[in-house]
Each structure stands twice: as C-alpha cells, then as structure tokens.
Write an enzyme that holds these catalytic residues in place. Structure first.
Site, PDB file in Angstrom:
ATOM      1  N   PHE A   1       0.804  -1.220   0.000  1.00  0.00           N
ATOM      2  CA  PHE A   1       0.000   0.000   0.000  1.00  0.00           C
ATOM      3  C   PHE A   1       0.835   1.266   0.000  1.00  0.00           C
ATOM      4  O   PHE A   1       0.361   2.323  -0.401  1.00  0.00           O
ATOM      5  CB  PHE A   1      -0.953   0.013   1.221  1.00  0.00           C
ATOM      6  CG  PHE A   1      -0.281   0.435   2.501  1.00  0.00           C
ATOM      7  CD1 PHE A   1      -0.099   1.786   2.801  1.00  0.00           C
ATOM      8  CD2 PHE A   1       0.199  -0.503   3.411  1.00  0.00           C
ATOM      9  CE1 PHE A   1       0.549   2.188   3.970  1.00  0.00           C
ATOM     10  CE2 PHE A   1       0.842  -0.110   4.573  1.00  0.00           C
ATOM     11  CZ  PHE A   1       1.019   1.237   4.846  1.00  0.00           C
TER      12      PHE A   1
ATOM     13  N   LYS B   1      -0.978  -7.242  -9.437  1.00  0.00           N
ATOM     14  CA  LYS B   1      -2.006  -7.342  -8.377  1.00  0.00           C
ATOM     15  C   LYS B   1      -1.608  -6.316  -7.314  1.00  0.00           C
ATOM     16  O   LYS B   1      -0.780  -6.574  -6.451  1.00  0.00           O
ATOM     17  CB  LYS B   1      -2.016  -8.770  -7.799  1.00  0.00           C
ATOM     18  CG  LYS B   1      -3.310  -9.200  -7.124  1.00  0.00           C
ATOM     19  CD  LYS B   1      -3.767  -8.336  -5.981  1.00  0.00           C
ATOM     20  CE  LYS B   1      -2.968  -8.505  -4.720  1.00  0.00           C
ATOM     21  NZ  LYS B   1      -3.279  -7.472  -3.677  1.00  0.00           N
TER      22      LYS B   1
ATOM     23  N   GLU C   1      -4.858  -3.979  -2.110  1.00  0.00           N
ATOM     24  CA  GLU C   1      -6.308  -3.742  -2.080  1.00  0.00           C
ATOM     25  C   GLU C   1      -6.640  -2.496  -1.272  1.00  0.00           C
ATOM     26  O   GLU C   1      -7.778  -2.027  -1.277  1.00  0.00           O
ATOM     27  CB  GLU C   1      -7.046  -4.968  -1.523  1.00  0.00           C
ATOM     28  CG  GLU C   1      -6.726  -5.339  -0.075  1.00  0.00           C
ATOM     29  CD  GLU C   1      -5.446  -6.169   0.076  1.00  0.00           C
ATOM     30  OE1 GLU C   1      -4.456  -5.922  -0.644  1.00  0.00           O
ATOM     31  OE2 GLU C   1      -5.434  -7.062   0.944  1.00  0.00           O
TER      32      GLU C   1
ATOM     33  N   SER D   1       5.223  -6.974   3.470  1.00  0.00           N
ATOM     34  CA  SER D   1       5.711  -7.272   4.815  1.00  0.00           C
ATOM     35  C   SER D   1       6.525  -8.568   4.849  1.00  0.00           C
ATOM     36  O   SER D   1       6.456  -9.380   3.912  1.00  0.00           O
ATOM     37  CB  SER D   1       4.511  -7.393   5.754  1.00  0.00           C
ATOM     38  OG  SER D   1       3.676  -8.428   5.295  1.00  0.00           O
TER      39      SER D   1
ATOM     40  N   CYS E   1       9.532   1.893   3.743  1.00  0.00           N
ATOM     41  CA  CYS E   1      10.437   0.782   4.072  1.00  0.00           C
ATOM     42  C   CYS E   1      11.847   1.286   4.321  1.00  0.00           C
ATOM     43  O   CYS E   1      12.678   0.573   4.836  1.00  0.00           O
ATOM     44  CB  CYS E   1      10.444  -0.238   2.959  1.00  0.00           C
ATOM     45  SG  CYS E   1      11.186   0.411   1.474  1.00  0.00           S
TER      46      CYS E   1
ATOM     47  N   GLU F   1       9.012  -4.124  13.206  1.00  0.00           N
ATOM     48  CA  GLU F   1       8.813  -2.980  12.314  1.00  0.00           C
ATOM     49  C   GLU F   1       7.518  -2.290  12.751  1.00  0.00           C
ATOM     50  O   GLU F   1       6.446  -2.889  12.699  1.00  0.00           O
ATOM     51  CB  GLU F   1       8.682  -3.473  10.868  1.00  0.00           C
ATOM     52  CG  GLU F   1       8.528  -2.335   9.885  1.00  0.00           C
ATOM     53  CD  GLU F   1       8.313  -2.819   8.458  1.00  0.00           C
ATOM     54  OE1 GLU F   1       7.615  -3.825   8.244  1.00  0.00           O
ATOM     55  OE2 GLU F   1       8.831  -2.155   7.540  1.00  0.00           O
TER      56      GLU F   1
HETATM   57  P1  NAD Z   1       1.463  -6.695   2.979  1.00  0.00           P
HETATM   58  O1  NAD Z   1       2.493  -7.748   3.077  1.00  0.00           O
HETATM   59  O2  NAD Z   1       0.338  -6.716   3.929  1.00  0.00           O
HETATM   60  O3  NAD Z   1       0.795  -6.691   1.512  1.00  0.00           O
HETATM   61  C1  NAD Z   1       1.600  -6.683   0.341  1.00  0.00           C
HETATM   62  C2  NAD Z   1       0.823  -7.387  -0.780  1.00  0.00           C
HETATM   63  O4  NAD Z   1       0.626  -8.752  -0.427  1.00  0.00           O
HETATM   64  C3  NAD Z   1      -0.562  -6.796  -1.051  1.00  0.00           C
HETATM   65  O5  NAD Z   1      -0.764  -6.763  -2.446  1.00  0.00           O
HETATM   66  C4  NAD Z   1      -1.502  -7.772  -0.368  1.00  0.00           C
HETATM   67  O6  NAD Z   1      -2.747  -7.879  -1.013  1.00  0.00           O
HETATM   68  C5  NAD Z   1      -0.759  -9.096  -0.464  1.00  0.00           C
HETATM   69  N1  NAD Z   1      -1.027  -9.987   0.673  1.00  0.00           N
HETATM   70  C6  NAD Z   1      -1.369  -9.622   1.949  1.00  0.00           C
HETATM   71  N2  NAD Z   1      -1.487 -10.718   2.730  1.00  0.00           N
HETATM   72  C7  NAD Z   1      -1.209 -11.782   1.947  1.00  0.00           C
HETATM   73  C8  NAD Z   1      -1.143 -13.190   2.186  1.00  0.00           C
HETATM   74  N3  NAD Z   1      -1.403 -13.709   3.386  1.00  0.00           N
HETATM   75  N4  NAD Z   1      -0.810 -13.995   1.152  1.00  0.00           N
HETATM   76  C9  NAD Z   1      -0.548 -13.495  -0.063  1.00  0.00           C
HETATM   77  N5  NAD Z   1      -0.601 -12.176  -0.347  1.00  0.00           N
HETATM   78  C10 NAD Z   1      -0.912 -11.319   0.636  1.00  0.00           C
HETATM   79  O7  NAD Z   1       2.262  -5.283   3.038  1.00  0.00           O
HETATM   80  P2  NAD Z   1       1.658  -3.831   3.171  1.00  0.00           P
HETATM   81  O8  NAD Z   1       1.137  -3.634   4.549  1.00  0.00           O
HETATM   82  O9  NAD Z   1       0.781  -3.528   2.016  1.00  0.00           O
HETATM   83  O10 NAD Z   1       2.985  -2.964   2.985  1.00  0.00           O
HETATM   84  C11 NAD Z   1       3.818  -2.577   4.041  1.00  0.00           C
HETATM   85  C12 NAD Z   1       5.029  -3.484   4.144  1.00  0.00           C
HETATM   86  O11 NAD Z   1       5.758  -3.442   2.925  1.00  0.00           O
HETATM   87  C13 NAD Z   1       6.015  -3.040   5.217  1.00  0.00           C
HETATM   88  O12 NAD Z   1       6.458  -4.175   5.898  1.00  0.00           O
HETATM   89  C14 NAD Z   1       7.154  -2.404   4.429  1.00  0.00           C
HETATM   90  O13 NAD Z   1       8.404  -2.432   5.051  1.00  0.00           O
HETATM   91  C15 NAD Z   1       7.140  -3.259   3.212  1.00  0.00           C
HETATM   92  N6  NAD Z   1       7.790  -2.572   2.097  1.00  0.00           N
HETATM   93  C16 NAD Z   1       9.033  -2.998   1.746  1.00  0.00           C
HETATM   94  C17 NAD Z   1       9.713  -2.356   0.727  1.00  0.00           C
HETATM   95  C18 NAD Z   1      11.092  -2.790   0.338  1.00  0.00           C
HETATM   96  O14 NAD Z   1      11.567  -2.375  -0.697  1.00  0.00           O
HETATM   97  N7  NAD Z   1      11.760  -3.625   1.122  1.00  0.00           N
HETATM   98  C19 NAD Z   1       9.119  -1.284   0.053  1.00  0.00           C
HETATM   99  C20 NAD Z   1       7.835  -0.886   0.438  1.00  0.00           C
HETATM  100  C21 NAD Z   1       7.180  -1.552   1.471  1.00  0.00           C
END
Ligand code: NAD
Length: 501
Positions: A150, A174, A177, A227, A282, A382
């Site tokens: 997000f 994808k 959401e 994450s 991040c 985090e």
């Molecule tokens: P998230 O892991 O909740 O979601 C990321 C994606 O995975 C979304 O598209 C979501 O729909 C999907 N998803 C969620 N749960 C899932 C599951 N159980 N199985 C399969 N797919 C699933 O992450 P978020 O809250 O949207 O984003 C924040 C996180 O992203 C933070 O931890 C941040 O550090 C990380 N991030 C990392 C970087 C990097 O370059 N390392 C960059 C930006 C964000």
C-alpha cells in the site's frame, strides 16, 4: 453505492463478476472512495491467458519500439503527474508533496526502462576456439507477475511492470487492495501511451489472487514488495513452484550519529526520515543510534518532534498524513504501549493525537522513545509508524555490531564529519543501502534497489541492470561457419578443443 473499480483484463477495463468487494477508504475520514473486486478464479485465468497470448507477439517487437513506448509513457506520466498525485493522496492520506514524490520516483524508473536497448546488450567473444565465436543474448521470460504494497502505490508498480515489459515480457499486476485506484490510473495511462493490448493486465484482490499467481504454471517470475511474513510466503511458494522470485520485505533502519556530525543536519533529517509519510516507508529511519556525546542532542530532537503535526493531504502545514487503516493505527498504539511496559522512556507520545475537523482519521502523533534496548518489541518489530527509538552506545564499533545483529538490512545511514568513520561504516555494515550524511539512501534507477538479509529474499534486485537480469534469461550461442577451405582443413568432431593449439 460507491464506485466499483474495474480490472484490466484482455485489453479492456471491465467490472468483475465477483461477489466480494473490498472498500477502499480515505484514511483521514473513513469515507469509502470506491470498492475493489476480489478477482474470480475465471478472471485470473483470463488475465494470465491473455498475457500469455500477448507475449508471443510482444517478444518480437523490436527493442527500439519497446523503448519508444516507455518514452511516450514517461511523457504522459509527467503531464498527468499532479492528477495522479491527487488520486494517490486521497487514497493513501499522504500529503500532496509526498504523493508527488511517490509518482516522481516511479517516473524515474520509466525513464530507465526507456534505456532498454543498452540494458539488453549481450556479450561477445570472437575466436573462443579457432574460427569459433560465442555471443550471449538476453531474452524475456514470458508472463511475469507483480504484487505490490500500500505504501507506494505509484512508485512500486512502476518499479516492476515498465522494466518487465520493456524487457519483452508481459505482466499481471495485483496491487494492494488498500489503495488500488492509483495503479488503475497508471494502467489507463499506459494504454493511452500506446501499450499494445494485453501486454499489461491488472487484477485486484488479496491472498487468494496472489496464491493463484504464485502457483500458476504460466507465471514465470514473481516480483513482490510487502511485509516480512507475506514476503516469506511469496518467496517460498513461488520458488516451490519453480518460479523466479524477488521479494522485498520489511525493515528496521538505523541512523548512526557520531559526535562530530552537524547537529542541525542530524536533528532536521531525523524528524523527516522517521515521521515522513507517517513512518510508512520501508526506508524510514526507525532507530537512531547515538555514539558517545551525541546523545546530548536527544532533547533538541524532542523539541523538533513536538513541532511536527499530521493532517489531511491538502493541508499545506501538515508534515504527514494518517496511517493507512484503523488496524494499522491500533497496531502502532499497541507497540507504543508495549514499549512503555518494557521499560523504554517515552519522551513524546503520539497515541492520543487528534486533528481538528477530522475526528475519524487514523492519526498517530510523532512519538519518541529513549533508553531503548535490543530485546524490546519496539526495537525488534517494524512499527511502520511515526515512532523513533533512540539507542545510546559508546563507540562506532558497538554501533556497527548493533546494526549488523538486526535481522533486517534494507537501509542505514551514518552522520559524521569523519571520512574514516564513514569509510569504516560503509565497509563493515551488513545492510544493502547506505547513506553518508543522507538519511534515506534510495538509489536512483540507474542503480538497483538493494535490500539485504530479512529485508529481501532473492538475488536480483529491483530496477536498473538487476531488474533486466531478473526479467530475462541468458542464451549463449557458440557458432562456426564453414567455407570449403576451412571445412577441408579441420574435419572437426563435436569437441571444439581439437582445434586448439
Ligand atoms: P502486505 O504484506 O500486507 O501486503 C503486500 C501485498 O501482499 C498486497 O498486495 C496484499 O494484497 C498481499 N497480501 C497480503 N497478505 C497476503 C497473504 N497472506 N498472502 C498473499 N498475499 C498477501 O504489506 P503492506 O502492509 O501492504 O505494505 C507494508 C510493508 O511493505 C512493510 O512491511 C514495508 O516495510 C514493506 N515494504 C518494503 C519495501 C522494500 O523495498 N523492502 C518497500 C515498500 C514496502
């Protein structure tokens, strides 16, 4: 009823046939902006099949034409920059300035994708054996997939599909959401820039849709940002299904402050890099490591933190916006409470933060902890909020040891006036992106974004040369051409070494 967001499948933006609709809310008000579909199994199949069919044609399109598509896309994104940023600001809550930065960092990757002819150059060695030459080409993989978080709904999709498509692949995106309107707009503009039908598909949903992409035999490579637990799941599942995967995950970034650093730079940069975007970056700095006497500046940092306030996206005086969801806010408040219970000193507590006129926003005020120890939850987890943890150590060696013991390795920085200290830090620290007197060292796209350790699973990183390597396969061709004289002279068998003298 709120607007229902379409998906881009088979070249058309169309409504899903799903029964499951996910509300997308303005995090400053809880107003429902639209609903995103959870794509049906049939829609997922259609998107992947359309991308597969398009690949057969797209891979034959000359690299110069693929580059020109990216040039047109870059120009259009620049022209519509502020419109995209407005949509982005409303659905993420980011301030307008921050939202513009999100779009701009994405545009820079599209510029890089427009350099694809030189990025796809192979290698050649003449005469590897007598009259035998070898060259290598890189060729696209097929259908690639992207799963995005997000927190950067423009920049991160733009890390992925322009590089993959410029490399000759087709792509299924994808997006998160929680803020899918911006990625849909990016896809609309991609079509407007002249992208051929079906080169890009956009499907919506959550775990179920992601799992389809991870297990589908036609998906050749998966790019994920999100994450840690989801990143590990994506990496394990994709690789178990014999796909290439690059998974960028969570982080806990340390800034090391030496006593010889410029105090005003330290104070100003710490505020911006920890609270900016409500800490939802991040590469945000979430731990400040004070070496020796630099700990005297903690009071000045507290003073600066106290001046910072969150607000709505169009409030020019707001330093940052709300957290993305009530759930994210609750999680942060629980961690702040835990920090106090575990013995850290809370110098400034943003738990009760309110914003005039916006009582329902997911607000967390700037929060500052000191006396933080590595065993505490606020140090280990985090937080992804505007919370800074201060740790004090005596020497640079101790600071390096602390950072290297962290399971994460996304970004770090050192503030110092000493070249020797900076040299030692950049050499010894086990983190993929290092800033020297730069708090958030995100590389520009002619380099790659190179997180390490628990912040990244895979080997080839995002954008730059590494992305092209990730989205392509190397083919190595060894060739020999006969004319009558050579054929008579060599009578070679399959082993070319017989020609070597
Ligand atoms: P998230 O892991 O909740 O979601 C990321 C994606 O995975 C979304 O598209 C979501 O729909 C999907 N998803 C969620 N749960 C899932 C599951 N159980 N199985 C399969 N797919 C699933 O992450 P978020 O809250 O949207 O984003 C924040 C996180 O992203 C933070 O931890 C941040 O550090 C990380 N991030 C990392 C970087 C990097 O370059 N390392 C960059 C930006 C964000």
């Amino acid at each position: 009823m709120s607007t229902r967001l379409p998906q881009l499948i088979n070249g058309e933006f169309a409504q899903s046939a799903t029964d499951t609709w996910i509300p997308v809310t303005n995090p400053a008000t809880q107003e429902v902006l639209c609903e995103a579909p959870a794509a049906t199994g049939e829609e997922m199949e259609q998107a992947i099949a359309a991308a597969k069919a398009a690949f057969e044609e797209w891979r034959e399109v000359p690299v110069t034409e693929r580059a020109r598509l990216m040039m047109r896309y870059q120009a259009l994104l620049k022209e519509r920059h502020d419109d995209i940023a407005k949509v982005l600001a409303k659905e993420t809550g980011k301030t307008f300035e921050d939202a513009k930065g999100d779009v701009w960092r994405g545009i820079e990757v599209v510029e890089q994708a427009a350099n694809i002819p030189s990025l796809m150059m192979g290698e050649t060695v003449e005469n590897v054996a007598r009259s035998i030459d070898t060259h290598s080409w890189i060729q696209p993989l097929g259908v690639c997939a992207g799963i995005t978080p997000f927190n950067f709904p423009a920049m991160i999709p733009l890390w992925m599909f322009p590089m993959a498509i410029a490399s000759g692949n087709t792509f299924v995106l994808k997006p998160s959401e929680q803020d899918p309107m911006t990625p849909n707009l990016l896809a609309e503009l991609f079509l407007e820039a002249g992208a051929p039908k079906n080169v890009l598909q956009v499907v919506h949903g959550g775990k179920q849709q992601v799992d389809t992409l991870l297990t589908h035999p036609e998906i050749k490579a998966v790019s994920f940002v999100g994450s840690v637990p989801v990143g590990q799941h994506v990496y394990r599942t994709a690789t178990e299904h014999l796909k290439r995967a690059q998974c960028f995950a969570g982080a806990k970034n340390h800034m090391v402050i030496m006593p010889d650093a410029q105090k005003s730079q330290v104070v100003g940069n710490l505020v911006g890099s920890s609270c900016g975007a409500a800490g939802q970056r991040c590469m945000a700095i979430s731990v400040a490591v004070f070496v020796g006497d630099s700990k005297q500046w903690i009071d000045d940092i507290k003073e600066e933190f106290a001046k910072v306030r969150p607000g709505a996206w169009d409030d020019a005086g707001a330093a940052y916006g709300p957290q993305i969801s009530p759930k994210a806010r609750e999680r942060i408040l629980t961690l702040i409470k835990q920090g106090k219970e575990e013995g850290a000193t809370c110098l400034l507590d943003g738990s009760g933060c309110t914003v005039d006129g916006l009582p329902d926003g997911n607000w967390v005020g700037p929060t500052l902890f000191t006396d933080v120890k590595p065993e505490m939850s606020i140090y280990n987890e985090e937080i992804f909020g505007p919370v800074l943890c201060c740790v004090c150590v005596d020497t640079l060696e101790e600071a390096i040891e602390l950072v290297n013991n962290s399971p994460y390795g996304n970004g770090t920085s050192i503030f110092t006036a000493s070249g020797a200290a900076a040299r030692k830090y950049q050499h010894e620290v086990e983190v993929g992106q290092v800033g020297i007197n730069i708090p958030i060292p995100v590389p520009l796209p002619f380099f790659s974004f190179t997180g390490w350790k628990g912040s990244f699973y895979g080997d080839q990183h995002a954008y730059g040369k590494q992305a092209v390597r990730f989205y392509t396969e190397t083919k190595t061709v060894t060739s020999r051409w006969f004319d009558d004289d050579i054929a008579d002279a060599t009578h070679s068998g399959p082993n070319m070494t017989i020609h070597l003298k």
